[in-house]
Design a protein around this motif. Sequence first.
Motif, PDB file in Angstrom:
ATOM      1  N   PRO B  76       0.840  -1.197   0.000  1.00  0.00           N
ATOM      2  CA  PRO B  76       0.000   0.000   0.000  1.00  0.00           C
ATOM      3  C   PRO B  76       0.875   1.247   0.000  1.00  0.00           C
ATOM      4  CG  PRO B  76      -0.623  -1.504   1.755  1.00  0.00           C
ATOM      5  CD  PRO B  76       0.639  -2.037   1.167  1.00  0.00           C
ATOM      6  N   ALA B  77       0.644   2.161  -0.938  1.00  0.00           N
ATOM      7  CA  ALA B  77       1.416   3.398  -0.993  1.00  0.00           C
ATOM      8  C   ALA B  77       0.624   4.418  -1.787  1.00  0.00           C
ATOM      9  CB  ALA B  77       2.758   3.158  -1.666  1.00  0.00           C
ATOM     10  N   LEU B  78       0.739   5.692  -1.384  1.00  0.00           N
ATOM     11  CA  LEU B  78       0.001   6.734  -2.099  1.00  0.00           C
ATOM     12  C   LEU B  78       0.617   6.978  -3.473  1.00  0.00           C
ATOM     13  CD1 LEU B  78      -0.777   9.311   0.713  1.00  0.00           C
ATOM     14  CD2 LEU B  78      -2.344   7.742  -0.455  1.00  0.00           C
ATOM     15  N   GLY B  79       1.965   6.859  -3.547  1.00  0.00           N
ATOM     16  CA  GLY B  79       2.684   7.176  -4.781  1.00  0.00           C
ATOM     17  C   GLY B  79       2.325   6.244  -5.921  1.00  0.00           C
ATOM     18  N   SER B  80       2.210   4.955  -5.636  1.00  0.00           N
ATOM     19  CA  SER B  80       1.989   3.983  -6.703  1.00  0.00           C
ATOM     20  C   SER B  80       0.551   4.013  -7.217  1.00  0.00           C
ATOM     21  CB  SER B  80       2.315   2.584  -6.193  1.00  0.00           C
ATOM     22  OG  SER B  80       1.404   2.255  -5.171  1.00  0.00           O
ATOM     23  N   GLY B  81      -0.343   4.689  -6.489  1.00  0.00           N
ATOM     24  CA  GLY B  81      -1.754   4.681  -6.877  1.00  0.00           C
ATOM     25  C   GLY B  81      -2.499   3.500  -6.288  1.00  0.00           C
ATOM     26  N   HIS B  82      -1.780   2.519  -5.713  1.00  0.00           N
ATOM     27  CA  HIS B  82      -2.436   1.390  -5.034  1.00  0.00           C
ATOM     28  C   HIS B  82      -2.533   1.740  -3.560  1.00  0.00           C
ATOM     29  CE1 HIS B  82      -2.202  -0.930  -8.641  1.00  0.00           C
ATOM     30  NE2 HIS B  82      -0.883  -0.888  -8.691  1.00  0.00           N
ATOM     31  N   TYR B  83      -3.627   2.436  -3.170  1.00  0.00           N
ATOM     32  CA  TYR B  83      -3.733   2.922  -1.791  1.00  0.00           C
ATOM     33  C   TYR B  83      -3.761   1.775  -0.803  1.00  0.00           C
ATOM     34  CZ  TYR B  83      -5.343   6.866  -4.581  1.00  0.00           C
ATOM     35  OH  TYR B  83      -5.448   7.825  -5.529  1.00  0.00           O
ATOM     36  N   PHE B  84      -4.419   0.673  -1.195  1.00  0.00           N
ATOM     37  CA  PHE B  84      -4.503  -0.495  -0.301  1.00  0.00           C
ATOM     38  C   PHE B  84      -3.551  -1.589  -0.784  1.00  0.00           C
ATOM     39  CE2 PHE B  84      -9.184   0.188   1.204  1.00  0.00           C
ATOM     40  CZ  PHE B  84      -8.802   1.389   1.769  1.00  0.00           C
ATOM     41  N   GLY B  85      -2.640  -1.240  -1.709  1.00  0.00           N
ATOM     42  CA  GLY B  85      -1.769  -2.269  -2.267  1.00  0.00           C
ATOM     43  C   GLY B  85      -2.488  -3.056  -3.360  1.00  0.00           C
ATOM     44  N   THR B  86      -1.891  -4.169  -3.750  1.00  0.00           N
ATOM     45  CA  THR B  86      -2.519  -5.014  -4.781  1.00  0.00           C
ATOM     46  C   THR B  86      -2.694  -6.410  -4.238  1.00  0.00           C
ATOM     47  OG1 THR B  86      -0.469  -5.857  -5.701  1.00  0.00           O
ATOM     48  CG2 THR B  86      -1.256  -3.752  -6.562  1.00  0.00           C
ATOM     49  N   ASP B  87      -3.471  -7.207  -4.982  1.00  0.00           N
ATOM     50  CA  ASP B  87      -3.585  -8.605  -4.580  1.00  0.00           C
ATOM     51  C   ASP B  87      -2.507  -9.424  -5.271  1.00  0.00           C
ATOM     52  OD1 ASP B  87      -4.397  -8.982  -7.156  1.00  0.00           O
ATOM     53  OD2 ASP B  87      -6.437  -9.617  -6.680  1.00  0.00           O
ATOM     54  N   ASP B  92      -5.609  -3.892  -8.228  1.00  0.00           N
ATOM     55  CA  ASP B  92      -5.644  -2.860  -7.194  1.00  0.00           C
ATOM     56  C   ASP B  92      -6.624  -3.237  -6.085  1.00  0.00           C
ATOM     57  OD1 ASP B  92      -4.934  -0.225  -6.163  1.00  0.00           O
ATOM     58  OD2 ASP B  92      -7.063   0.208  -6.531  1.00  0.00           O
ATOM     59  N   LEU B  93      -6.142  -3.313  -4.868  1.00  0.00           N
ATOM     60  CA  LEU B  93      -6.972  -3.788  -3.761  1.00  0.00           C
ATOM     61  C   LEU B  93      -7.965  -2.731  -3.286  1.00  0.00           C
ATOM     62  CD1 LEU B  93      -7.195  -6.445  -2.256  1.00  0.00           C
ATOM     63  CD2 LEU B  93      -5.788  -5.488  -0.443  1.00  0.00           C
ATOM     64  N   GLY B 268       3.949 -12.494   3.665  1.00  0.00           N
ATOM     65  CA  GLY B 268       4.289 -11.108   3.993  1.00  0.00           C
ATOM     66  C   GLY B 268       3.413 -10.078   3.317  1.00  0.00           C
ATOM     67  N   VAL B 269       2.202 -10.482   2.902  1.00  0.00           N
ATOM     68  CA  VAL B 269       1.314  -9.516   2.259  1.00  0.00           C
ATOM     69  C   VAL B 269       0.049  -9.356   3.117  1.00  0.00           C
ATOM     70  CG1 VAL B 269       2.134  -9.757  -0.092  1.00  0.00           C
ATOM     71  CG2 VAL B 269       0.481 -11.392   0.799  1.00  0.00           C
ATOM     72  N   LEU B 270       0.240  -9.103   4.406  1.00  0.00           N
ATOM     73  CA  LEU B 270      -0.880  -9.076   5.355  1.00  0.00           C
ATOM     74  C   LEU B 270      -1.955  -8.052   4.980  1.00  0.00           C
ATOM     75  CD1 LEU B 270       0.359  -9.561   8.995  1.00  0.00           C
ATOM     76  CD2 LEU B 270      -1.361 -10.850   7.736  1.00  0.00           C
ATOM     77  N   TRP B 271      -1.534  -6.989   4.228  1.00  0.00           N
ATOM     78  CA  TRP B 271      -2.542  -5.997   3.860  1.00  0.00           C
ATOM     79  C   TRP B 271      -3.670  -6.602   3.034  1.00  0.00           C
ATOM     80  CZ3 TRP B 271       2.320  -6.036   1.586  1.00  0.00           C
ATOM     81  CH2 TRP B 271       2.370  -6.301   0.202  1.00  0.00           C
ATOM     82  N   GLN B 272      -3.358  -7.691   2.332  1.00  0.00           N
ATOM     83  CA  GLN B 272      -4.397  -8.330   1.510  1.00  0.00           C
ATOM     84  C   GLN B 272      -5.520  -8.901   2.376  1.00  0.00           C
ATOM     85  OE1 GLN B 272      -2.753 -11.153  -1.205  1.00  0.00           O
ATOM     86  NE2 GLN B 272      -1.499  -9.615  -2.232  1.00  0.00           N
ATOM     87  N   LEU B 273      -5.163  -9.286   3.598  1.00  0.00           N
ATOM     88  CA  LEU B 273      -6.187  -9.740   4.543  1.00  0.00           C
ATOM     89  C   LEU B 273      -6.728  -8.552   5.341  1.00  0.00           C
ATOM     90  CD1 LEU B 273      -7.696 -12.048   5.975  1.00  0.00           C
ATOM     91  CD2 LEU B 273      -5.756 -12.251   7.526  1.00  0.00           C
ATOM     92  N   GLY B 274      -5.803  -7.670   5.712  1.00  0.00           N
ATOM     93  CA  GLY B 274      -6.122  -6.597   6.655  1.00  0.00           C
ATOM     94  C   GLY B 274      -7.214  -5.660   6.174  1.00  0.00           C
ATOM     95  N   PHE B 275      -7.101  -5.126   4.950  1.00  0.00           N
ATOM     96  CA  PHE B 275      -8.092  -4.136   4.501  1.00  0.00           C
ATOM     97  C   PHE B 275      -9.505  -4.702   4.382  1.00  0.00           C
ATOM     98  CE2 PHE B 275      -4.182  -1.881   3.250  1.00  0.00           C
ATOM     99  CZ  PHE B 275      -4.447  -0.670   3.873  1.00  0.00           C
ATOM    100  N   PRO B 276      -9.690  -5.842   3.673  1.00  0.00           N
ATOM    101  CA  PRO B 276     -11.052  -6.386   3.610  1.00  0.00           C
ATOM    102  C   PRO B 276     -11.598  -6.721   4.993  1.00  0.00           C
ATOM    103  CG  PRO B 276      -9.610  -7.558   2.100  1.00  0.00           C
ATOM    104  CD  PRO B 276      -8.740  -6.649   2.891  1.00  0.00           C
TER     105      PRO B 276
END
Lengths: 334, 304, 299
Positions: B76-87, B92-93, B268-276
């Motif tokens: 997740p990063a503002l710069g890349s445009g993927h605010y929640f990261g990707t799956d 785009d998540l 190591g991609v916990l954001w994929q679980l975290g945001f939903p």
Amino acid sequence: MTALLEVDNVTVEFSLRGGPVPGSPSRDRFAALEGVSLELAERETLGIVGESGSGKTTLVRAIVGMVPIQKGRIVWKGSDLSGTDPDSRRRIRKDMSMIFQNPLASLNPRMTIGQIIAEPCQVHEPHASRAEIRRRVAETMERVGLAPALVNRYPHEFSGGQCQRVGIARALIGRPKLIICDEPVAALDVSIRAQIVNLLKQLQDEFGISLIMISHDLSVIRHVSHRIMVMYLGHVMEMLPSGHLLQNSCHPYTRALIESVPIPDPSIQKAREMRTIKGELPSMRNPPSGCRFTTRCPIARDRCGDSRPALLEAGPGHWLACPYCDPPPGLKTG
Amino acid sequence: MISSRLQPESLPEPEPGRSLWQDARRRIRQNPVAMTSFLALVLIGAFAVLGPLLSDWSSEDINWNVLGNVETAGRPALGSGHYFGTDQLGRDLFVRTAHGVRVSLMVGIIGALIAIVVGTLYGTIAGYVGGRTDNIMMRTVDVIMSIPYMFVLIILLVIFGQSMILLFVGIGLVSWLDMARIVRGQTLSIKNREFVESAVVIGVPPALIILRHILPNLVGVVIVYATLLIPNMIIFESFISFLGLGIQEPNTSLGVLISEGASQMQYGVLWQLGFPLFFFIVIQFGFFFLGDGIRDALDPKDRH
Amino acid sequence: MAVDGASLDIHPGEVLAVVGESGSGKSQTALAVTGLLARNGTPEGSILWEGREILGLPEHRLARLRSEEIAMIFQNPMTCLNPYLRISTQMIEGMTLNRKMTRTQARSACIEMLETVQIADAGNRIDMYPHEFSGGMLQRIMIAMSLLRRPRLLIADEPTTALDVTVQMQIVQLLEHIRRQYDTAIMLITHDLGLVASISDRISIMYNGQIMESGLAENVFSRPRHPYTRALLDAVPRIDQDEKILRGIAGDPPDPASRTPGCPFHSRCAYRMAPCVEHRPDTLGSREHAHACHLPDET
């Protein structure tokens, strides 16, 4: 004088298991009302007194058609109610209305006062215009002592006494011939009761309405009614003009009721002989045979349990279902 | 009463009344938990509808630059445009979560609507008519309830293939049962209230009694139960989807996203679980607290 | 404020009736006596029990006072008993806890007490469940339970309101009998003037949280001084008199939460004067008869 309403030997049975009566075997039934007759003239007030389980509420429900009757007839202005077609029955229904014991509970909390009072009009006169209904609601509210400006208020914004006035307005708006009042003041504060009782009497005089007033409180009943009917476990014990109640009433149950009404004056009340009757009401589902008062009666004899004593005329307008009682010595007053 | 003597001949301007609904609205506005929940749900709803407009990606686009290197490039990063990261596939998540929230809310709301319409109608009729009709209608409910519907639904989905319509049919079949029972119980108690008796004495026809005297007094219970039903329906859908039998790719729902995120946890991609999961939990709590608040507002005496 | 500056006193063996309409604060007064006021209620002033101040006593001392000296019975006996337990279980429970009695001793004491309140066949009936009794019987059982601890004060809150009229008088006679036998003081809380006339020695008439008139029952009934008392007596139909019309009291009782600086009854009073709106009248008179009204005394 032709009777406005005639109840002739009516019996109402309920099923013990809560199912419909016609289908249930007779041992599963009990009679909440057995062989009850009465007549009501125009502009007359009949008071019905009895304790819980006496069948007084069942009787008026049968009259307004809320419970079916198993035997007997209910005759309204000469026509048998059970025989008439639904249309004319609805027309008759318009001539009867009812006031309930609990003023707040008898008003739909989601409707405004105006909607509540207007409902009978809407049901019975579908062609009345909205302006016409609004005018009549305002007029009726004024008549029962409610400011017409309150028409958009809701029941919970009113006091008990005001709610009962709304109930009266609803009962009155269709200009009925008969208003049935089921314990109209029991749930009200003492200081409000007299207001409501007086209002009912005024309206009766003004509109020439007949009233049937149910209560367990003999002093209120005696005050408002022309005639009094005393009921016990679904039977009529005694019926007499209210003016004769204290001197001429004779049935031991009537006497017991009179004696159990305390007089709000200690110098008289404390000197009164307290002859309370023993025990409590037997269960309606398993009533005593013969005279239903036998088990608590101070003058009961062996024969009382054999057969039901007939309701016989004991004097002008005085009907009595007890062959053994003597006329009383009269109530001791200070 | 005294004032009525002072009224002039013409009708005075009626004073406004304060209905029970207005009372309830005032009370719920004073309940911070319920209002916070309500606000959170509104924000989540706005996110579900408007979220995709804020991103350059669509829910199906694959960012090929990320693919194969999701742990670092797909963060997740503002710069890349993927605010929640990707799956894991480089999609785009942020947009996919918005999409999933939309589907899940829809499932929940449609389920609740079926329950409101069918359940309320069924329950009031059974309760008001009573007797044999009531018996037959409620035993039918019991029979349907005794079917292990989750099991049946899974078999159906396996046999007929996975479709959104079948899922809605499944949800529709079960959601109204409890509602019908609750409404019937309420109807039975309202039916014996004196104001219904007085309507019967007046001669109001049965249909009008149900419409005017019974339904308005049921609405409170129905609303409360419906707000509590929506999260249940969402859980139901998520469970089916978690098993892989519900919503199908490329369509998605919170359940699908959580399932996918969970399967990638160890990489190591916990954001994929975290945001939903975050949205799922907020929605659940939001509806529960809101339902609770509505109940308190409608029935203030209950909690004292 | 539900009760405002109310003063009462009650002596051993005396029946004090606290009379008032709904919202008059009569029940709140009784609850203040037992320290059972709801958490949002804070009593001020002083409550003396046998000369000792009990307001502000720690909870455990109050609890002991409640369990040993003061007992209470309520309008609806059915709600005061656990429907799933036998009467014997519920009665004996309190005895063995408080008084270190054996179960057999406690049981026979309970049966004896049930016989005192005229329950026939008490030895067998003690093992029945609450729903097997009628309302009047249950009220007797409640009275028996409250008497087990030999209280000095029995507070009866509308004890006969839920009962049938023929049973009402039986309970009144029972209370009278108990008062004589045990010298128990009874505080009778009711709206029923007839009931008051049957049993009470002294009366306090409450309205909107304040005591309007108090005194010996004979004095208050035969020479009512306060316009509210008079209006109340005029508003009740009497079985022994033929009154043509009842004189109701216009208007409605005030909201218990509201307070006026003046006399609470002024808005409905037929004798209202200027000071009634502004100043609360002082209570004048003695224990035999006192009232709070600006109207010059004419009796």
